[in-house]
Design an enzyme around this catalytic site. Sequence first.
Site, PDB file in Angstrom:
ATOM      1  N   CYS A   1      13.284  38.158 -27.970  1.00 20.22           N
ATOM      2  CA  CYS A   1      13.131  38.408 -26.338  1.00 20.22           C
ATOM      3  C   CYS A   1      11.515  38.488 -26.346  1.00 20.22           C
ATOM      4  CB  CYS A   1      13.830  39.527 -25.907  1.00 20.22           C
ATOM      5  SG  CYS A   1      13.374  40.259 -24.230  1.00 20.22           S
TER       6      CYS A   1
ATOM      7  N   LYS B   1      11.000   3.104   0.526  1.00 22.81           N
ATOM      8  CA  LYS B   1      11.153   4.469   0.067  1.00 22.81           C
ATOM      9  C   LYS B   1      11.055   4.714  -1.258  1.00 22.81           C
ATOM     10  CE  LYS B   1      10.525   6.349   4.365  1.00 22.81           C
ATOM     11  NZ  LYS B   1      11.522   7.474   4.796  1.00 22.81           N
TER      12      LYS B   1
ATOM     13  N   TYR C   1      -5.013   2.288   8.369  1.00 24.52           N
ATOM     14  CA  TYR C   1      -4.301   1.238   7.874  1.00 24.52           C
ATOM     15  C   TYR C   1      -3.803   0.313   8.894  1.00 24.52           C
ATOM     16  CZ  TYR C   1      -0.482   4.629   9.112  1.00 24.52           C
ATOM     17  OH  TYR C   1       0.270   5.504   9.841  1.00 24.52           O
TER      18      TYR C   1
ATOM     19  N   CYS D   1      19.227  38.659 -24.933  1.00 30.54           N
ATOM     20  CA  CYS D   1      18.265  39.611 -25.522  1.00 30.54           C
ATOM     21  C   CYS D   1      19.247  40.799 -25.676  1.00 30.54           C
ATOM     22  CB  CYS D   1      17.485  40.331 -24.717  1.00 30.54           C
ATOM     23  SG  CYS D   1      16.515  41.703 -24.940  1.00 30.54           S
TER      24      CYS D   1
ATOM     25  N   GLU E   1       0.857  -1.254   0.046  1.00 30.38           N
ATOM     26  CA  GLU E   1       0.175  -0.043   0.043  1.00 30.38           C
ATOM     27  C   GLU E   1       0.996   1.278   0.066  1.00 30.38           C
ATOM     28  OE1 GLU E   1      -1.591   0.800   4.219  1.00 30.38           O
ATOM     29  OE2 GLU E   1      -0.593  -1.285   4.586  1.00 30.38           O
TER      30      GLU E   1
ATOM     31  N   CYS F   1      10.764  42.269 -24.729  1.00 31.62           N
ATOM     32  CA  CYS F   1      10.718  43.648 -25.552  1.00 31.62           C
ATOM     33  C   CYS F   1      10.862  43.456 -26.946  1.00 31.62           C
ATOM     34  CB  CYS F   1      11.995  44.314 -25.166  1.00 31.62           C
ATOM     35  SG  CYS F   1      13.590  43.673 -25.689  1.00 31.62           S
TER      36      CYS F   1
ATOM     37  N   ASP G   1       2.328  10.275   3.372  1.00 23.89           N
ATOM     38  CA  ASP G   1       3.380  11.179   4.102  1.00 23.89           C
ATOM     39  C   ASP G   1       2.576  12.175   4.835  1.00 23.89           C
ATOM     40  OD1 ASP G   1       5.732  12.261   4.778  1.00 23.89           O
ATOM     41  OD2 ASP G   1       6.071  13.245   2.868  1.00 23.89           O
TER      42      ASP G   1
ATOM     43  N   CYS H   1      14.963  46.979 -23.159  1.00 23.76           N
ATOM     44  CA  CYS H   1      14.047  45.551 -22.360  1.00 23.76           C
ATOM     45  C   CYS H   1      13.830  45.875 -21.237  1.00 23.76           C
ATOM     46  CB  CYS H   1      15.380  44.401 -22.615  1.00 23.76           C
ATOM     47  SG  CYS H   1      14.429  43.108 -22.284  1.00 23.76           S
TER      48      CYS H   1
HETATM   49 ZN   LIG Z   1      14.330  41.974 -24.186  1.00 22.01          ZN
END
Ligand SMILES: [Zn+2]
Length: 758
Positions: free
Chosen positions: A438, A328, A240, A456, A130, A441, A134, A462
């Site tokens: 980019c 685990k 359980y 860029c 099973e 921009c 956690d 930008c």
């Molecule tokens: Zn840019």
Amino acid sequence: MAELAIGDIAVEALTETQARAELARLAELLAGANLAYHTEDAPEISDAAYDALKRRNAAIEARFPELKREDSPSEQVGAPLAEGFAKVRHAVRMMSLGNAFDAEEVRDFDARIRRYLGLADDAPLAFTAEPKIDGLSLSLRYEGGVLVQAATRGDGAEGENVTANARTIADIPERLDGAPEVLEVRGEVYMSHADFAALNTRQEAQGGKRFANPRNAAAGSLRQLDAEITRSRPLKFFAYAWGALSAPLAETQMGAIERLHALGFETNPLTVLCDGPQEMLAHYARIEEQRATLGYDIDGVVYKVNDLALQARLGFRSTTPRWAIAHKFPAELAWTRLESIDIQVGRTGALSPVARLTPVTVGGVVVSNATLHNEDYIAGRDARGEVIRPDPEGHPKDIRLGDWVQVYRAGDVIPKVADVDLSKRPEDARPYTFPAICPECGSEAIREEGDAVRRCTGGLICPAQAVEKLKHFVSRAAFDIEGLGAKQVEQFYRDGWIKEPADIFTLKARYGSGMQQLKNREGWGEKSAANLFDAIDERRRIALGRVIFALGIRHVGEVVANDLARHYLRWDTLIAAVDTARPAAARHRRAEAAVEAERKAAASEDRRARIKETRDAVWADDPQVPPEARAAWDDLVGVDGIGTTVAVALVTSFGQEAERASIDRLVAHLDIQEAERPATEGSPVAGKTVVFTGSLEKMTRAEAKARAEALGAKVSGSVSKKTDIVVAGPGAGSKETKARELGVEIMDEDAWLALIGA
Ligand SMILES: [Zn+2]
């Protein structure tokens, strides 16, 4: 050589004295981790690290049984109790489980049980398998079918009475029909991912603390002194196991779970019966596959001997049952779906791909974003073009939208996408095309030769770069203007008040009086506006190192900025030197591009020589680089801590027209302080250029450098004709050889210390 820390010595190599010390250290570490985990609802170390420490402790105890401590961590289940709840002694101790970490250990588990019971290899032996939830273990005591007590695990023997809180959980029935007179039901309190996310959103809105993961949220919610708070938290419960019983529930584990379900408890639907390790491992694989989509956290699979009579015969070994084991999952790995790839633009214009994932818990933290590094990484290659994720034929496995990917996390490192499962690739998946524009921009984004990153070219136009550059500009180690932090700069940028660093210094002229004034802005007043203008004025006079750092040039951090300041002393000198070196930088790039092919070639005796030859040929090429450019370049790359990468970045930054204009506009507002020339009267090394190479034994490299500089020496990273002294420690290599060739004075560390009178 430095002595190994005791924690780094292999168990087999420990002496008895070291083992004793190490057991003491581990006991303390594990006790601390336990306390944090169980009583403070905040893990200090990852589960994987915790398990590793526990295993190391067990291995040392196995080798030195006589050294086992009274407070041995292998005998501890949980942690001491938090104050505030009444204590409850468990009628039947709450156990913890032994762990298995791989298939071999699961097969050993089956073999061990067979040996213990005297069962033949082919005798039937069934197990339940099973998911291991956690969450937080809870024991519920029913008497006459009525819930009378709920207790946390605590240290296994004694827990906390959380009955009032448990009653607020919908999955926990108040009454049971047809239950044994006394029945203790055990299970796990947990929180689903969706509820966890909603809770954190609520917490944030109310200014409360965010929980690190669903388990901490569940623990924090259950262990509220005010049960009404628990009621408001969406906790769930899976049953359980059981503790004290007045009559057996069934003859088998599976039967008992079915009985609990029939009594009204939620039991995990993924619980199955297996006839041996092969089926157990197959079920483990199935559960691991579903882990990301279950909607709640699990950290492994629990196997239990199905026959309860056999369980009774097997019994316990100290605190763990012989008949059960937790297999685990590797703690820091998880599989999930790649939903999309976003491109983030950084301060330096770097386009970074970020994976948006179906949320999954990795090592105790919910991860929904992970880095994909760069476009080569997505394509499955490293910077040199080598395959990093080979498929069975050795071709790179690229990463595509919709792919089932493995997420990896180590310590505080940003999670990364580590692998991809090609068998689960959607049919319509296409290779990912990295944008050449980019997203911020619209400027062209280009990749320079030898650069793994696409950048860029928009520079100041930008917004991503401009805002990030401004935030960096006002950061602590840079201009550090009181009242002008990242938040304010962002707002000013958004409203068009500050577009570049120079604008900060005209803020008063533009918004100190007239139609639009700072003092009338929301969040500002007469006093705060006046204070900001004063704080800005104060910073017009500023140290050279801060200015260099504030510009946010690639590879130029605080340390490098100060190295440059100490070397060039004045802003004008620095700028002039970098401008003069520019033609040589271009030549350097061409030379390095030319030797790249040789570098990639398989190691061979003459490879180094060929690299040198090729490089020299490019440098000697026509048209000649002016000698003063070469000299300025050599001087720049020779500054200790600088090197060619920083030098190229400086030349590039100062050479770009728009950026240079912006820097010039800024500098016009400043009174940059000359860096301090060390007081060097009577110093035997004032004005001399010194190179330290090899390992130093009486001082660190940083210390040696600082002392030399304090005495007025220039410390350089490379040997040239301008070098006066080379201080060579053991292991000095090519630099010492070169110094010999050039006839530079070479001395050892002791001679150097004698020279400077230390
Ligand atoms: Zn840019």
